[in-house]
Motif scaffolding. Structure first.
Motif, PDB file in Angstrom:
ATOM      1  N   HIS A 108     -27.792 -21.844 -71.688  1.00 19.42           N
ATOM      2  CA  HIS A 108     -29.186 -21.813 -72.128  1.00 19.42           C
ATOM      3  C   HIS A 108     -29.412 -20.801 -73.242  1.00 19.42           C
ATOM      4  N   GLN A 109     -28.330 -20.327 -73.850  1.00 19.84           N
ATOM      5  CA  GLN A 109     -28.343 -19.427 -75.003  1.00 19.84           C
ATOM      6  C   GLN A 109     -29.163 -18.167 -74.774  1.00 19.84           C
ATOM      7  N   VAL A 110     -29.019 -17.597 -73.584  1.00 14.97           N
ATOM      8  CA  VAL A 110     -29.624 -16.314 -73.263  1.00 14.97           C
ATOM      9  C   VAL A 110     -28.618 -15.236 -73.656  1.00 14.97           C
ATOM     10  N   PRO A 111     -29.054 -14.099 -74.190  1.00 20.92           N
ATOM     11  CA  PRO A 111     -28.100 -13.032 -74.519  1.00 20.92           C
ATOM     12  C   PRO A 111     -27.315 -12.608 -73.274  1.00 20.92           C
ATOM     13  N   VAL A 112     -26.038 -12.927 -73.273  1.00 21.21           N
ATOM     14  CA  VAL A 112     -25.229 -12.796 -72.065  1.00 21.21           C
ATOM     15  C   VAL A 112     -25.006 -11.342 -71.678  1.00 21.21           C
ATOM     16  N   TRP A 113     -24.799 -10.456 -72.652  1.00 23.66           N
ATOM     17  CA  TRP A 113     -24.444  -9.075 -72.307  1.00 23.66           C
ATOM     18  C   TRP A 113     -25.562  -8.365 -71.560  1.00 23.66           C
ATOM     19  N   LEU A 114     -26.796  -8.581 -71.961  1.00 22.47           N
ATOM     20  CA  LEU A 114     -27.926  -7.951 -71.277  1.00 22.47           C
ATOM     21  C   LEU A 114     -28.042  -8.461 -69.841  1.00 22.47           C
ATOM     22  N   TRP A 115     -28.017  -9.779 -69.669  1.00 24.35           N
ATOM     23  CA  TRP A 115     -28.152 -10.346 -68.331  1.00 24.35           C
ATOM     24  C   TRP A 115     -26.915 -10.098 -67.487  1.00 24.35           C
ATOM     25  N   TRP A 116     -25.756 -10.004 -68.137  1.00 31.06           N
ATOM     26  CA  TRP A 116     -24.529  -9.682 -67.415  1.00 31.06           C
ATOM     27  C   TRP A 116     -24.669  -8.320 -66.743  1.00 31.06           C
ATOM     28  N   GLY A 117     -25.156  -7.340 -67.481  1.00 31.19           N
ATOM     29  CA  GLY A 117     -25.321  -5.997 -66.923  1.00 31.19           C
ATOM     30  C   GLY A 117     -26.363  -5.945 -65.813  1.00 31.19           C
ATOM     31  N   ILE A 118     -27.487  -6.608 -66.047  1.00 35.27           N
ATOM     32  CA  ILE A 118     -28.552  -6.600 -65.036  1.00 35.27           C
ATOM     33  C   ILE A 118     -28.112  -7.327 -63.772  1.00 35.27           C
ATOM     34  N   LEU A 119     -27.503  -8.488 -63.944  1.00 40.04           N
ATOM     35  CA  LEU A 119     -27.051  -9.259 -62.777  1.00 40.04           C
ATOM     36  C   LEU A 119     -25.952  -8.530 -62.019  1.00 40.04           C
ATOM     37  N   PHE A 120     -25.021  -7.916 -62.755  1.00 36.87           N
ATOM     38  CA  PHE A 120     -23.965  -7.146 -62.104  1.00 36.87           C
ATOM     39  C   PHE A 120     -24.558  -5.994 -61.312  1.00 36.87           C
ATOM     40  N   LEU A 121     -25.523  -5.300 -61.877  1.00 34.11           N
ATOM     41  CA  LEU A 121     -26.160  -4.181 -61.183  1.00 34.11           C
ATOM     42  C   LEU A 121     -26.885  -4.654 -59.922  1.00 34.11           C
ATOM     43  N   ILE A 122     -27.599  -5.762 -60.010  1.00 39.31           N
ATOM     44  CA  ILE A 122     -28.314  -6.291 -58.848  1.00 39.31           C
ATOM     45  C   ILE A 122     -27.345  -6.680 -57.740  1.00 39.31           C
ATOM     46  N   LEU A 123     -26.282  -7.404 -58.083  1.00 40.30           N
ATOM     47  CA  LEU A 123     -25.313  -7.823 -57.061  1.00 40.30           C
ATOM     48  C   LEU A 123     -24.527  -6.643 -56.507  1.00 40.30           C
ATOM     49  N   PHE A 124     -24.229  -5.673 -57.341  1.00 39.25           N
ATOM     50  CA  PHE A 124     -23.533  -4.471 -56.873  1.00 39.25           C
ATOM     51  C   PHE A 124     -24.398  -3.692 -55.890  1.00 39.25           C
ATOM     52  N   LEU A 125     -25.673  -3.514 -56.221  1.00 40.55           N
ATOM     53  CA  LEU A 125     -26.581  -2.807 -55.312  1.00 40.55           C
ATOM     54  C   LEU A 125     -26.798  -3.588 -54.022  1.00 40.55           C
ATOM     55  N   LEU A 126     -26.833  -4.913 -54.109  1.00 45.93           N
ATOM     56  CA  LEU A 126     -26.943  -5.739 -52.909  1.00 45.93           C
ATOM     57  C   LEU A 126     -25.723  -5.550 -52.013  1.00 45.93           C
ATOM     58  N   GLU A 127     -24.535  -5.520 -52.607  1.00 47.12           N
ATOM     59  CA  GLU A 127     -23.313  -5.304 -51.828  1.00 47.12           C
ATOM     60  C   GLU A 127     -23.293  -3.917 -51.201  1.00 47.12           C
ATOM     61  N   ILE A 128     -23.709  -2.899 -51.927  1.00 47.91           N
ATOM     62  CA  ILE A 128     -23.767  -1.537 -51.378  1.00 47.91           C
ATOM     63  C   ILE A 128     -24.763  -1.481 -50.218  1.00 47.91           C
ATOM     64  N   PHE A 129     -25.907  -2.156 -50.372  1.00 47.75           N
ATOM     65  CA  PHE A 129     -26.897  -2.181 -49.295  1.00 47.75           C
ATOM     66  C   PHE A 129     -26.336  -2.853 -48.036  1.00 47.75           C
ATOM     67  N   VAL A 130     -25.704  -3.992 -48.202  1.00 50.57           N
ATOM     68  CA  VAL A 130     -25.161  -4.700 -47.044  1.00 50.57           C
ATOM     69  C   VAL A 130     -24.023  -3.910 -46.412  1.00 50.57           C
ATOM     70  N   GLU A 131     -23.177  -3.300 -47.229  1.00 45.56           N
ATOM     71  CA  GLU A 131     -22.065  -2.490 -46.717  1.00 45.56           C
ATOM     72  C   GLU A 131     -22.583  -1.294 -45.915  1.00 45.56           C
ATOM     73  N   ASN A 132     -23.619  -0.634 -46.406  1.00 45.77           N
ATOM     74  CA  ASN A 132     -24.188   0.500 -45.664  1.00 45.77           C
ATOM     75  C   ASN A 132     -24.926   0.036 -44.405  1.00 45.77           C
ATOM     76  N   TYR A 133     -25.531  -1.136 -44.472  1.00 38.53           N
ATOM     77  CA  TYR A 133     -26.250  -1.667 -43.314  1.00 38.53           C
ATOM     78  C   TYR A 133     -25.284  -2.016 -42.193  1.00 38.53           C
ATOM     79  N   GLU A 134     -24.077  -2.506 -42.555  1.00 36.75           N
ATOM     80  CA  GLU A 134     -23.087  -2.858 -41.530  1.00 36.75           C
ATOM     81  C   GLU A 134     -22.538  -1.621 -40.842  1.00 36.75           C
ATOM     82  N   ASN A 135     -22.377  -0.538 -41.583  1.00 35.86           N
ATOM     83  CA  ASN A 135     -21.843   0.691 -40.997  1.00 35.86           C
ATOM     84  C   ASN A 135     -22.937   1.438 -40.319  1.00 35.86           C
TER      85      ASN A 135
END
Length: 135
Positions: A108-135
């Motif tokens: 869809h010709q969206v600037p990939v680098w900007l959304w790549w960083g934002i999406l990576f940050l969101i998924l990384f924080l989601l993984e950290i949240f779930v990992e801390n919730y399990e422990n």
């Protein structure tokens, strides 16, 4: 004696789960190749896109599940349990969401680098949240 039986049962569950994930990987990879080669996306647009996305997500998530499991097995020096397999599956699924979103943004010709960083940050924080919730 009972401890050895429980550990043996845990290994069997883990191996069976990894075997099922490997079978799903093989089947979804085969489906992905078949969809790419034989389905006409101009005639059957909805079918082609939905089956392609589904098989791609399963293929990537199962591949990264197996990869992350073996990385954890090396990191923990062979002392891995069933919850390591399940967390590897969750992380593999997040990688599949990430790569699918990158392909969608690129198409869809969206600037990939900007959304790549934002999406990576969101998924990384989601993984950290779930990992801390399990422990």
């Amino acid at each position: 004696n009972i401890k050895n039986i429980l550990l043996k049962n845990e290994k069997m569950k883990k191996r069976f789960l990894l075997f099922i994930i490997f079978i799903i990987f093989i089947v979804s990879l085969t489906t992905l190749v078949l969809v790419l080669n034989y389905v006409d996306p101009y005639e059957y647009k909805v079918l082609a896109i939905s089956s392609l996305l589904f098989s791609y997500t399963l293929t990537i998530s199962c591949f990264f599940t197996i990869l992350f499991y073996f990385i954890k097995k090396i990191y923990y020096r062979g002392n891995v349990y069933i919850y390591h397999v399940l967390s590897s599956f969750r992380q593999g699924f997040l990688v599949a969401i990430f790569t699918s979103s990158l392909v969608y943004f690129y198409n869809h010709q969206v600037p990939v680098w900007l959304w790549w960083g934002i999406l990576f940050l969101i998924l990384f924080l989601l993984e950290i949240f779930v990992e801390n919730y399990e422990n």
